[in-house]
Design a protein around this motif. Structure first.
Motif, PDB file in Angstrom:
ATOM      1  N   GLN A  73       0.844  -1.186   0.000  1.00 21.21           N
ATOM      2  CA  GLN A  73       0.000   0.000   0.000  1.00 21.21           C
ATOM      3  C   GLN A  73       0.879   1.236   0.000  1.00 21.21           C
ATOM      4  OE1 GLN A  73      -2.797  -0.048   3.202  1.00 21.21           O
ATOM      5  NE2 GLN A  73      -4.019  -1.627   2.257  1.00 21.21           N
ATOM      6  N   LEU A  74       0.455   2.234  -0.703  1.00 22.58           N
ATOM      7  CA  LEU A  74       1.148   3.503  -0.771  1.00 22.58           C
ATOM      8  C   LEU A  74       1.026   4.207   0.569  1.00 22.58           C
ATOM      9  CD1 LEU A  74       2.459   5.778  -2.453  1.00 22.58           C
ATOM     10  CD2 LEU A  74       0.175   6.456  -3.110  1.00 22.58           C
ATOM     11  N   ALA A  75       2.155   4.686   1.113  1.00 20.94           N
ATOM     12  CA  ALA A  75       2.129   5.392   2.386  1.00 20.94           C
ATOM     13  C   ALA A  75       2.632   6.820   2.258  1.00 20.94           C
ATOM     14  CB  ALA A  75       2.978   4.654   3.415  1.00 20.94           C
ATOM     15  N   ALA A  76       3.546   7.078   1.299  1.00 19.88           N
ATOM     16  CA  ALA A  76       4.119   8.412   1.179  1.00 19.88           C
ATOM     17  C   ALA A  76       4.585   8.677  -0.247  1.00 19.88           C
ATOM     18  CB  ALA A  76       5.289   8.577   2.136  1.00 19.88           C
ATOM     19  N   VAL A  77       4.576   9.952  -0.598  1.00 22.10           N
ATOM     20  CA  VAL A  77       5.061  10.405  -1.890  1.00 22.10           C
ATOM     21  C   VAL A  77       6.181  11.403  -1.622  1.00 22.10           C
ATOM     22  CG1 VAL A  77       4.480  11.722  -3.966  1.00 22.10           C
ATOM     23  CG2 VAL A  77       2.832  10.103  -3.017  1.00 22.10           C
ATOM     24  N   LEU A  78       7.308  11.254  -2.325  1.00 23.45           N
ATOM     25  CA  LEU A  78       8.407  12.199  -2.203  1.00 23.45           C
ATOM     26  C   LEU A  78       8.183  13.323  -3.201  1.00 23.45           C
ATOM     27  CD1 LEU A  78      11.126  13.197  -1.210  1.00 23.45           C
ATOM     28  CD2 LEU A  78      12.234  11.583  -2.769  1.00 23.45           C
ATOM     29  N   LEU A  79       8.021  14.525  -2.690  1.00 23.10           N
ATOM     30  CA  LEU A  79       7.828  15.711  -3.521  1.00 23.10           C
ATOM     31  C   LEU A  79       9.110  16.519  -3.503  1.00 23.10           C
ATOM     32  CD1 LEU A  79       5.983  17.714  -5.103  1.00 23.10           C
ATOM     33  CD2 LEU A  79       5.424  18.719  -2.878  1.00 23.10           C
ATOM     34  N   LEU A  80       9.675  16.780  -4.684  1.00 22.02           N
ATOM     35  CA  LEU A  80      10.851  17.637  -4.820  1.00 22.02           C
ATOM     36  C   LEU A  80      10.464  18.865  -5.624  1.00 22.02           C
ATOM     37  CD1 LEU A  80      13.675  15.066  -5.679  1.00 22.02           C
ATOM     38  CD2 LEU A  80      13.217  16.156  -3.482  1.00 22.02           C
ATOM     39  N   VAL A  81      10.895  20.022  -5.162  1.00 26.75           N
ATOM     40  CA  VAL A  81      10.599  21.294  -5.811  1.00 26.75           C
ATOM     41  C   VAL A  81      11.915  22.038  -6.009  1.00 26.75           C
ATOM     42  CG1 VAL A  81       9.404  23.497  -5.533  1.00 26.75           C
ATOM     43  CG2 VAL A  81       8.291  21.394  -4.792  1.00 26.75           C
ATOM     44  N   ALA A  82      12.148  22.535  -7.229  1.00 26.62           N
ATOM     45  CA  ALA A  82      13.344  23.314  -7.535  1.00 26.62           C
ATOM     46  C   ALA A  82      12.976  24.793  -7.551  1.00 26.62           C
ATOM     47  CB  ALA A  82      13.907  22.898  -8.890  1.00 26.62           C
ATOM     48  N   CYS A  83      13.747  25.608  -6.817  1.00 27.72           N
ATOM     49  CA  CYS A  83      13.446  27.031  -6.678  1.00 27.72           C
ATOM     50  C   CYS A  83      14.669  27.885  -7.012  1.00 27.72           C
ATOM     51  CB  CYS A  83      13.044  27.359  -5.242  1.00 27.72           C
ATOM     52  SG  CYS A  83      11.516  26.615  -4.688  1.00 27.72           S
ATOM     53  N   PRO A  84      14.443  28.992  -7.733  1.00 26.95           N
ATOM     54  CA  PRO A  84      15.531  29.948  -7.914  1.00 26.95           C
ATOM     55  C   PRO A  84      15.757  30.706  -6.601  1.00 26.95           C
ATOM     56  CG  PRO A  84      13.536  30.813  -8.886  1.00 26.95           C
ATOM     57  CD  PRO A  84      13.224  29.419  -8.411  1.00 26.95           C
ATOM     58  N   THR A  85      16.792  31.497  -6.533  1.00 30.96           N
ATOM     59  CA  THR A  85      17.136  32.237  -5.317  1.00 30.96           C
ATOM     60  C   THR A  85      15.996  33.101  -4.805  1.00 30.96           C
ATOM     61  OG1 THR A  85      19.413  32.284  -6.083  1.00 30.96           O
ATOM     62  CG2 THR A  85      18.838  33.798  -4.315  1.00 30.96           C
ATOM     63  N   ASP A  86      15.244  33.740  -5.719  1.00 25.86           N
ATOM     64  CA  ASP A  86      14.172  34.647  -5.293  1.00 25.86           C
ATOM     65  C   ASP A  86      12.841  33.940  -4.988  1.00 25.86           C
ATOM     66  OD1 ASP A  86      13.203  33.983  -7.795  1.00 25.86           O
ATOM     67  OD2 ASP A  86      13.462  35.992  -8.631  1.00 25.86           O
ATOM     68  N   LEU A  87      12.779  32.642  -5.150  1.00 30.28           N
ATOM     69  CA  LEU A  87      11.594  31.815  -4.873  1.00 30.28           C
ATOM     70  C   LEU A  87      10.382  32.167  -5.746  1.00 30.28           C
ATOM     71  CD1 LEU A  87      11.681  31.716  -0.957  1.00 30.28           C
ATOM     72  CD2 LEU A  87      12.616  30.035  -2.545  1.00 30.28           C
ATOM     73  N   ASN A  88      10.574  32.925  -6.824  1.00 30.52           N
ATOM     74  CA  ASN A  88       9.442  33.359  -7.649  1.00 30.52           C
ATOM     75  C   ASN A  88       8.904  32.302  -8.603  1.00 30.52           C
ATOM     76  OD1 ASN A  88       9.029  35.909  -6.641  1.00 30.52           O
ATOM     77  ND2 ASN A  88      10.563  36.829  -7.967  1.00 30.52           N
ATOM     78  N   ASP A  89       9.682  31.337  -8.972  1.00 32.97           N
ATOM     79  CA  ASP A  89       9.236  30.383  -9.982  1.00 32.97           C
ATOM     80  C   ASP A  89       9.604  28.958  -9.585  1.00 32.97           C
ATOM     81  OD1 ASP A  89       8.035  29.593 -12.361  1.00 32.97           O
ATOM     82  OD2 ASP A  89       9.888  29.793 -13.509  1.00 32.97           O
ATOM     83  N   CYS A  90       9.152  28.515  -8.417  1.00 36.67           N
ATOM     84  CA  CYS A  90       9.419  27.151  -7.960  1.00 36.67           C
ATOM     85  C   CYS A  90       8.569  26.179  -8.776  1.00 36.67           C
ATOM     86  CB  CYS A  90       9.082  27.009  -6.483  1.00 36.67           C
ATOM     87  SG  CYS A  90      10.098  28.026  -5.399  1.00 36.67           S
ATOM     88  N   ARG A  91       9.173  25.054  -9.106  1.00 35.40           N
ATOM     89  CA  ARG A  91       8.474  24.046  -9.908  1.00 35.40           C
ATOM     90  C   ARG A  91       8.783  22.653  -9.391  1.00 35.40           C
ATOM     91  NH1 ARG A  91       6.386  26.276 -14.786  1.00 35.40           N
ATOM     92  NH2 ARG A  91       7.204  28.380 -15.038  1.00 35.40           N
ATOM     93  N   GLU A  92       7.775  21.779  -9.500  1.00 36.83           N
ATOM     94  CA  GLU A  92       7.992  20.386  -9.137  1.00 36.83           C
ATOM     95  C   GLU A  92       9.029  19.788 -10.071  1.00 36.83           C
ATOM     96  OE1 GLU A  92       4.479  17.907  -8.670  1.00 36.83           O
ATOM     97  OE2 GLU A  92       3.320  19.694  -8.185  1.00 36.83           O
ATOM     98  N   THR A  93       9.835  18.910  -9.518  1.00 36.66           N
ATOM     99  CA  THR A  93      10.826  18.203 -10.308  1.00 36.66           C
ATOM    100  C   THR A  93      10.720  16.719  -9.976  1.00 36.66           C
ATOM    101  OG1 THR A  93      13.156  18.161 -10.951  1.00 36.66           O
ATOM    102  CG2 THR A  93      12.688  18.526  -8.630  1.00 36.66           C
ATOM    103  N   GLY A  94      11.158  15.888 -10.873  1.00 40.35           N
ATOM    104  CA  GLY A  94      11.021  14.447 -10.681  1.00 40.35           C
ATOM    105  C   GLY A  94      11.900  13.910  -9.568  1.00 40.35           C
ATOM    106  N   ALA A  95      11.348  13.005  -8.818  1.00 44.61           N
ATOM    107  CA  ALA A  95      12.104  12.303  -7.781  1.00 44.61           C
ATOM    108  C   ALA A  95      12.532  10.963  -8.350  1.00 44.61           C
ATOM    109  CB  ALA A  95      11.228  12.101  -6.544  1.00 44.61           C
ATOM    110  N   PRO A  96      13.715  10.481  -7.959  1.00 40.65           N
ATOM    111  CA  PRO A  96      14.184   9.195  -8.484  1.00 40.65           C
ATOM    112  C   PRO A  96      13.194   8.056  -8.220  1.00 40.65           C
ATOM    113  CG  PRO A  96      15.863  10.223  -7.109  1.00 40.65           C
ATOM    114  CD  PRO A  96      14.641  11.083  -7.041  1.00 40.65           C
ATOM    115  N   GLN A  97      12.600   8.047  -7.052  1.00 42.99           N
ATOM    116  CA  GLN A  97      11.539   7.098  -6.697  1.00 42.99           C
ATOM    117  C   GLN A  97      10.488   7.901  -5.953  1.00 42.99           C
ATOM    118  OE1 GLN A  97      12.553   3.558  -4.450  1.00 42.99           O
ATOM    119  NE2 GLN A  97      10.514   3.483  -3.606  1.00 42.99           N
ATOM    120  N   PRO A  98       9.399   8.266  -6.610  1.00 43.75           N
ATOM    121  CA  PRO A  98       8.439   9.158  -5.963  1.00 43.75           C
ATOM    122  C   PRO A  98       7.469   8.487  -4.991  1.00 43.75           C
ATOM    123  CG  PRO A  98       7.802   8.760  -8.227  1.00 43.75           C
ATOM    124  CD  PRO A  98       9.120   8.079  -8.012  1.00 43.75           C
ATOM    125  N   ILE A  99       7.324   7.170  -5.041  1.00 46.09           N
ATOM    126  CA  ILE A  99       6.289   6.494  -4.251  1.00 46.09           C
ATOM    127  C   ILE A  99       6.940   5.507  -3.284  1.00 46.09           C
ATOM    128  CG2 ILE A  99       4.287   4.968  -4.388  1.00 46.09           C
ATOM    129  CD1 ILE A  99       3.814   6.112  -7.210  1.00 46.09           C
TER     130      ILE A  99
END
Length: 97
Positions: free
Chosen positions: A3-29
Motif C-alpha cells: 500500500q502507498l504510504a508516502a510520496v516524495l515531492l521535490l521542488v526546484a526554486c531559484p534564489t528569489d523563490l518566484n518560480d518554484c516548480r515540481e521536479t522528478g524524484a528518483p523514486q516518488p512512491i
C-alpha cells in the motif's frame, strides 16, 4: 499487497523563490514514510541547473487512492516546503470558515 504510504515531492526554486516548480524524484512512491524520509535526505540540495532543491514526504491515506486527489504545495519565504494531499472536489478552508 503493498500500500502507498508516502510520496516524495521535490521542488526546484531559484534564489528569489518566484518560480518554484515540481521536479522528478528518483523514486516518488514509498510504502513507508521512513523510507521516503531516508531517500529525501539523500537528495542533493542543488539541482543540475543551479536551483535549490526542497523536498518533503507527503503522507497518503490508502483510502484516497481510489479518489481524485492532488498534492497541493507551497514554499514559504523561509524556504520551507509544505504539502498535503487533497481531494480535488474538497473545498479549501479559509480563515473565515
Amino acid at each position: 499487497m503493498s500500500q502507498l504510504a508516502a510520496v516524495l515531492l521535490l521542488v526546484a526554486c531559484p534564489t528569489d523563490l518566484n518560480d518554484c516548480r515540481e521536479t522528478g524524484a528518483p523514486q516518488p512512491i514509498y510504502e513507508s514514510a521512513m523510507a521516503c524520509r531516508r531517500d529525501m535526505l539523500a537528495q542533493p540540495s542543488i539541482s543540475l541547473d543551479g536551483k535549490q532543491l526542497l523536498g518533503t514526504c507527503v503522507a497518503v491515506d490508502p483510502a484516497m487512492i481510489a479518489e481524485d486527489a492532488e498534492i497541493v504545495w507551497d514554499v514559504s519565504g523561509k524556504r520551507e516546503l509544505s504539502a498535503e494531499v487533497r481531494l480535488i472536489d474538497e473545498p479549501v478552508a479559509t480563515e473565515e470558515s
